[in-house]
Scaffold this active site. Structure first.
Site, PDB file in Angstrom:
ATOM      1  N   ASN A  88       2.355   3.324  14.261  1.00 38.63           N
ATOM      2  CA  ASN A  88       1.568   4.489  13.854  1.00 38.63           C
ATOM      3  C   ASN A  88       1.565   5.620  14.895  1.00 38.63           C
ATOM      4  O   ASN A  88       1.166   6.745  14.583  1.00 38.63           O
ATOM      5  CB  ASN A  88       0.123   4.100  13.491  1.00 38.63           C
ATOM      6  CG  ASN A  88       0.005   3.346  12.175  1.00 38.63           C
ATOM      7  OD1 ASN A  88      -0.847   2.468  12.007  1.00 38.63           O
ATOM      8  ND2 ASN A  88       0.847   3.681  11.210  1.00 38.63           N
ATOM      9  N   ASP A  93      -4.678   0.109   3.690  1.00 41.01           N
ATOM     10  CA  ASP A  93      -3.692   1.189   3.511  1.00 41.01           C
ATOM     11  C   ASP A  93      -4.150   2.172   2.438  1.00 41.01           C
ATOM     12  O   ASP A  93      -4.940   1.829   1.561  1.00 41.01           O
ATOM     13  CB  ASP A  93      -2.338   0.561   3.150  1.00 41.01           C
ATOM     14  CG  ASP A  93      -1.178   1.502   3.435  1.00 41.01           C
ATOM     15  OD1 ASP A  93      -1.381   2.536   4.095  1.00 41.01           O
ATOM     16  OD2 ASP A  93      -0.061   1.198   2.980  1.00 41.01           O
TER      17      ASP A  93
HETATM   18  C1  IPE Z   1       0.126  -0.376   8.089  1.00 40.30           C
HETATM   19  O1  IPE Z   1       0.053   0.753   7.271  1.00 40.30           O
HETATM   20  C2  IPE Z   1      -0.718  -0.187   9.297  1.00 40.30           C
HETATM   21  C3  IPE Z   1      -2.167  -0.108   9.073  1.00 40.30           C
HETATM   22  C4  IPE Z   1      -2.777  -0.274   7.930  1.00 40.30           C
HETATM   23  C5  IPE Z   1      -2.947   0.175  10.229  1.00 40.30           C
HETATM   24  P1  IPE Z   1       1.153   1.905   7.325  1.00 40.30           P
HETATM   25  O2  IPE Z   1       0.747   2.931   6.363  1.00 40.30           O
HETATM   26  O3  IPE Z   1       1.363   2.334   8.732  1.00 40.30           O
HETATM   27  O4  IPE Z   1       2.460   1.123   6.849  1.00 40.30           O
HETATM   28  P2  IPE Z   1       3.861   1.663   6.322  1.00 40.30           P
HETATM   29  O5  IPE Z   1       4.371   2.619   7.357  1.00 40.30           O
HETATM   30  O6  IPE Z   1       3.624   2.339   5.015  1.00 40.30           O
HETATM   31  O7  IPE Z   1       4.691   0.441   6.169  1.00 40.30           O
HETATM   32  C1  IPE Z   2      -4.051   3.381   6.501  1.00 40.82           C
HETATM   33  O1  IPE Z   2      -3.945   4.486   5.691  1.00 40.82           O
HETATM   34  C2  IPE Z   2      -4.642   3.686   7.852  1.00 40.82           C
HETATM   35  C3  IPE Z   2      -3.662   3.693   8.956  1.00 40.82           C
HETATM   36  C4  IPE Z   2      -2.407   3.342   8.863  1.00 40.82           C
HETATM   37  C5  IPE Z   2      -4.149   4.142  10.233  1.00 40.82           C
HETATM   38  P1  IPE Z   2      -2.709   5.474   5.797  1.00 40.82           P
HETATM   39  O2  IPE Z   2      -3.031   6.536   6.773  1.00 40.82           O
HETATM   40  O3  IPE Z   2      -1.453   4.714   6.056  1.00 40.82           O
HETATM   41  O4  IPE Z   2      -2.679   6.086   4.355  1.00 40.82           O
HETATM   42  P2  IPE Z   2      -1.387   6.429   3.502  1.00 40.82           P
HETATM   43  O5  IPE Z   2      -0.598   5.150   3.385  1.00 40.82           O
HETATM   44  O6  IPE Z   2      -0.631   7.487   4.247  1.00 40.82           O
HETATM   45  O7  IPE Z   2      -1.925   6.894   2.204  1.00 40.82           O
HETATM   46 MG    MG Z   3      -0.052   3.885   4.864  1.00 39.78          MG
END
Ligand code: IPE
Ligand code: IPE
Ligand code: MG
Length: 259
Positions: A77, A29
């Site tokens: 996502n 994340d």
């Molecule tokens: C979880 O991260 C999914 C992945 C790392 C692929 P998110 O960024 O989507 O999670 P939330 O929405 O903050 O809980």
């Molecule tokens: C994790 O990074 C990757 C995916 C969920 C695909 P994020 O895209 O969630 O990054 P933040 O949480 O918005 O910084």
């Molecule tokens: Mg995230």
């Protein structure tokens, strides 16, 4: 003729191999925030994140972690802006195409968990290709969770079990934990020993809900694009020092700490 003494290869971090996690699951994340903080488009964070994936896969192998399961795209996502979703799908294809040969040569078996239906056809084709190319790998197991949701996975297992019960293949009372586990996407993987989440978030976000019931949790404040081999080492060393009780008392565990 002299007989050579048995060679004991020291662990790179000096750890007792019995204390190295066999299976590490990671919620990668913070890619978007990493990029935004630098005034860059979010996709740059995802691209840099893909570089960390390569490094961490390599480091896991060196440390004796045989199973690595990475959360790449959740079933939630899809709610993101359309252009970020399409760029992420393109990045997945680029990663899978770019790594297939190397993974196959290194004996790493790559598999993807999550609902295939719903993924763009190019992504599905790339998955099928790399899964076939690496199918004979036995040295390590790399699993990517793509269009993955822990609740979806449990629903799919319930459907499969209900269908078997309805057709008389199994009796409802024969369903136990082991049978449920065998009907999950992760049927032939051990449960994760260690679950890492980066970017400081303290939630599971629908990841491996059934499988992490006894995993040790490690939250890193670093965003995923900053999470290199050294940070992975830190998490593994931290895990090695944990006491896993599995419901028992310390006195019952003795000196081993139940690893
Ligand atoms: C979880 O991260 C999914 C992945 C790392 C692929 P998110 O960024 O989507 O999670 P939330 O929405 O903050 O809980
Ligand atoms: C994790 O990074 C990757 C995916 C969920 C695909 P994020 O895209 O969630 O990054 P933040 O949480 O918005 O910084
Ligand atoms: Mg995230």
């Amino acid at each position: 003729m002299s007989v050579a003494a048995p060679q004991t290869v020291a662990h790179p971090l000096g750890l007792d191999p019995a204390r190295v996690p066999r299976h590490v699951a990671i919620i990668m994340d913070g890619n978007g925030r990493w990029a935004e903080k630098r005034g860059l488009p979010r996709i740059w964070g995802h691209r840099e994140g893909a570089v960390r994936v390569r490094e961490v896969v390599e480091r896991a192998g060196q440390l004796g972690v045989t199973h690595l399961t990475l959360y790449a795209f959740s079933s939630e996502n899809w709610k993101r802006p359309q252009d970020e979703v399409s760029q992420l799908m393109l990045l997945c294809v680029a990663y899978l195409d770019g790594e297939a040969q190397r993974l196959a040569e290194e004996g790493i078996r790559l598999r993807v968990i999550g609902r295939r239906v719903g993924l763009p056809v190019e992504v599905r084709a790339a998955i099928e290709k790399v899964e076939a190319m690496t199918a004979h790998g036995t040295r390590a197991h790399l699993t990517l969770a793509l269009n993955y949701g822990g609740r979806d996975e449990i629903v799919d297992a319930c459907r499969a079990l209900a269908a078997k019960a309805a057709s008389g293949q199994i009796l409802p009372e024969a369903i136990d934990e082991a049978m449920v586990s065998r009907h999950l996407y992760t049927a032939d993987l051990p449960d994760p020993d260690l679950l890492i989440r980066t970017a400081g978030e303290r939630r599971l976000s629908n990841y491996l809900l059934w499988q992490v019931s006894y995993a040790e949790l490690f939250i890193s404040e670093a965003a995923w694009p900053e999470f290199g081999a050294d940070r992975f080492d830190e998490a593994v060393v931290d895990y090695a020092g944990r006491v896993r009780r599995f419901g028992k008392t310390d006195a019952q565990l003795g000196a081993s700490g139940a690893h």
